[in-house]
Each structure stands twice: as structure tokens, then as C-alpha cells.
Write an enzyme that holds these catalytic residues in place. Sequence first.
Site, PDB file in Angstrom:
ATOM      1  N   LYS A 174    -146.900  49.278 -26.627  1.00 22.24           N
ATOM      2  CA  LYS A 174    -146.974  50.743 -26.620  1.00 22.24           C
ATOM      3  C   LYS A 174    -145.834  51.274 -27.472  1.00 22.24           C
ATOM      4  O   LYS A 174    -144.726  50.734 -27.443  1.00 22.24           O
ATOM      5  CB  LYS A 174    -146.861  51.287 -25.187  1.00 22.24           C
ATOM      6  CG  LYS A 174    -146.835  52.826 -25.148  1.00 22.24           C
ATOM      7  CD  LYS A 174    -146.958  53.373 -23.751  1.00 22.24           C
ATOM      8  CE  LYS A 174    -145.644  53.445 -23.010  1.00 22.24           C
ATOM      9  NZ  LYS A 174    -144.598  54.255 -23.672  1.00 22.24           N
ATOM     10  N   GLU A 222    -144.161  55.247 -29.021  1.00 25.20           N
ATOM     11  CA  GLU A 222    -144.201  56.701 -28.878  1.00 25.20           C
ATOM     12  C   GLU A 222    -144.356  57.365 -30.247  1.00 25.20           C
ATOM     13  O   GLU A 222    -143.722  56.951 -31.216  1.00 25.20           O
ATOM     14  CB  GLU A 222    -142.897  57.189 -28.219  1.00 25.20           C
ATOM     15  CG  GLU A 222    -142.698  56.613 -26.827  1.00 25.20           C
ATOM     16  CD  GLU A 222    -141.441  57.130 -26.138  1.00 25.20           C
ATOM     17  OE1 GLU A 222    -140.763  58.037 -26.688  1.00 25.20           O
ATOM     18  OE2 GLU A 222    -141.134  56.628 -25.038  1.00 25.20           O
ATOM     19  N   GLU A 228    -148.164  62.211 -21.819  1.00 29.18           N
ATOM     20  CA  GLU A 228    -147.103  62.478 -20.838  1.00 29.18           C
ATOM     21  C   GLU A 228    -146.623  63.926 -20.938  1.00 29.18           C
ATOM     22  O   GLU A 228    -146.371  64.447 -22.037  1.00 29.18           O
ATOM     23  CB  GLU A 228    -145.915  61.529 -21.093  1.00 29.18           C
ATOM     24  CG  GLU A 228    -144.757  61.780 -20.124  1.00 29.18           C
ATOM     25  CD  GLU A 228    -143.740  60.645 -20.060  1.00 29.18           C
ATOM     26  OE1 GLU A 228    -143.927  59.618 -20.747  1.00 29.18           O
ATOM     27  OE2 GLU A 228    -142.764  60.798 -19.308  1.00 29.18           O
TER      28      GLU A 228
HETATM   29  O1  KIV Z   1    -141.574  53.568 -19.957  1.00 30.33           O
HETATM   30  C1  KIV Z   1    -142.488  53.943 -19.208  1.00 30.33           C
HETATM   31  O2  KIV Z   1    -142.529  53.611 -18.023  1.00 30.33           O
HETATM   32  C2  KIV Z   1    -143.530  54.797 -19.776  1.00 30.33           C
HETATM   33  C3  KIV Z   1    -144.462  55.445 -18.819  1.00 30.33           C
HETATM   34  C4  KIV Z   1    -143.755  56.546 -18.155  1.00 30.33           C
HETATM   35  C5  KIV Z   1    -145.716  55.881 -19.465  1.00 30.33           C
HETATM   36  O3  KIV Z   1    -143.586  54.970 -20.947  1.00 30.33           O
END
Ligand code: KIV
Length: 283
Positions: free
Chosen positions: A121, A123, A190
Site C-alpha cells: 500500500k 499513499e 481515509e
Molecule cells: O497504517 C495504517 O494502519 C493505515 C490504515 C489506517 C489504513 O494506513
Amino acid sequence: MSADPLMARPKVTVRTIREMKSRGEKIVSVTAYDYPTARLADEAQVDLILVGDSLGMVVLGYDSTIPVTLSEMVHHLKAVVRAGPRALVVADLPFLTYQASPEDAVRSSGRFIKRGAEAVKLEGGRRMLPQIEAILAADIPVLGHLGLTPQSVHRFGGYRVQGRGREAADALLEDAAALERAGCFAIVLEGVPLELGREITEAVRIPTIGIGAGIHCDGQVLVLHDLIGLTFEKPARFVRRYADAGETIRRAIASFREDVRAGRYPSCEESYASAPERVEKPT
Ligand code: KIV
């Protein structure tokens, strides 16, 4: 619900996650940062375990996610992977391990994949397209993350809801469309208004997984320590506490302290003797 490996559910893949949107099935995700929480989350049959960089704040004691390093993430990812989850395991790229170049992004993602992550993931929206495309070109699935992206806390001037007002909402809609076109398998949304959560969810064919983004998202993710009450700060508005693990742990440790000080622990049954019949109760 069973922890019996013979009863194991089918492995969740990025394909499963994508198909859940078409079937109208809500996606359930929590964070996990170690072996026991990964096992418990998996036994509770979540769909996706996120080794989030939130670990910096909830288990390492940093005051933001900015200081988290790739090595710290890898250390925790390896513990999660050892739990052998059937849930999809996604690892979160920490600050400055992908922003500077697509090469950085591929190398950092590769370290996660080699240690057992099944997707990464990161951002950001359109500005991160070169990184996202490079990671996908290396055959590594990408989960996007838009809205109140914590690694941008300084640009936002604090943890503020994003996408309020038409212009800001349109920018996030365009970002979401760009992530879908690039090939992200899903998007974490988010800290956005619930109406925008709905608009984005209806506008893209890939699933949206909300955190503080309202009921209309295709799924929900929470930081596990928020959900079980193992954090020390006042929780955000969107957090629902399903347990008070902090209080349970505090009480357990205090009971141990009382028992030790009063000579009630350990008992005979909790002690070893050279011959079992010789164990005697202390006078
Ligand atoms: O780091 C994390 O836990 C996240 C979630 C809040 C989506 O990115």
C-alpha cells in the site's frame, strides 16, 4: 469459527478482494503487526490484514508515522507472515521509501514481497502514478490510499478531514479514477466526508475500503489497537471500540502483582518438585 488448519478457508487473494465488490460483499480489514494479532485477526476471518505503518504510533510509540523505517516494517511483516494468514497480507510502504523515485518504490515493495507480503500500500493520488505503475510493472499488486493520508500530515497542517468542498472532492475523485486506471486492486479512503466516500465508491469499479469515510465504502478497515481499546489517546470519531483490552491487561497485571506480594503465587500446582508426591502446601 475454527483455528483448525484442516478447516482452513480458501486463501484470500487480490482477485478475491476485487470480486467481493461485484458480489456486493463488504470487505473487512484490520491492522496486525505481530504473530499473535495476525493469528487472532485471521481466526476472526478478516479478509485483509494490513501491516500498517500505524505500527509506529500504536506499538513503537512514535508521535506520527513519519519516522517508521522499512526495516521496522519488514521486522513486523515477517512476524505476521509466520502466522500463515488466509487473509490477504498487505504491507504499507513507510514515508520516503517510495516518494523519491519509481526505482525506490520497486525496491522497497520488493523487500516486502520477498518477506511474504502479497501486495503493498502507498499513499497518494496522481502524483504517485509513476511509482504505482513501476510497482505494478514488477507484478506487485498495489492498494492505493487517498484522503487523510497520514504521511502528508505536515502538508495538511494536522490530521484534518480531506475532500470537503466541491473542488477538493473533485480532486479526490480524479485521483481515485487515476488509481483505478493505473491498476490498483482497491483504494483505502481515509478521513473524507461520507458523501464523498459514496461518490468515489460509485465512480470506481475497484473496491474502496474506508476508515473514517462513512458507510457507503465497499469495506472498512480499523487499526486493531483502536478497535480493541489498546491505545492511550482519545480515539478518532470514526473508531468503534469493541473491547477494552487495555483495562483487561492492566487488571490482569495488577492481580498478578497482588498475588505475588501476598504469597498467593505460585501455588503448589504451579510449582515443580523432584518427585510429584513430595509437593507440599506451604505452611
Ligand atoms: O497504517 C495504517 O494502519 C493505515 C490504515 C489506517 C489504513 O494506513
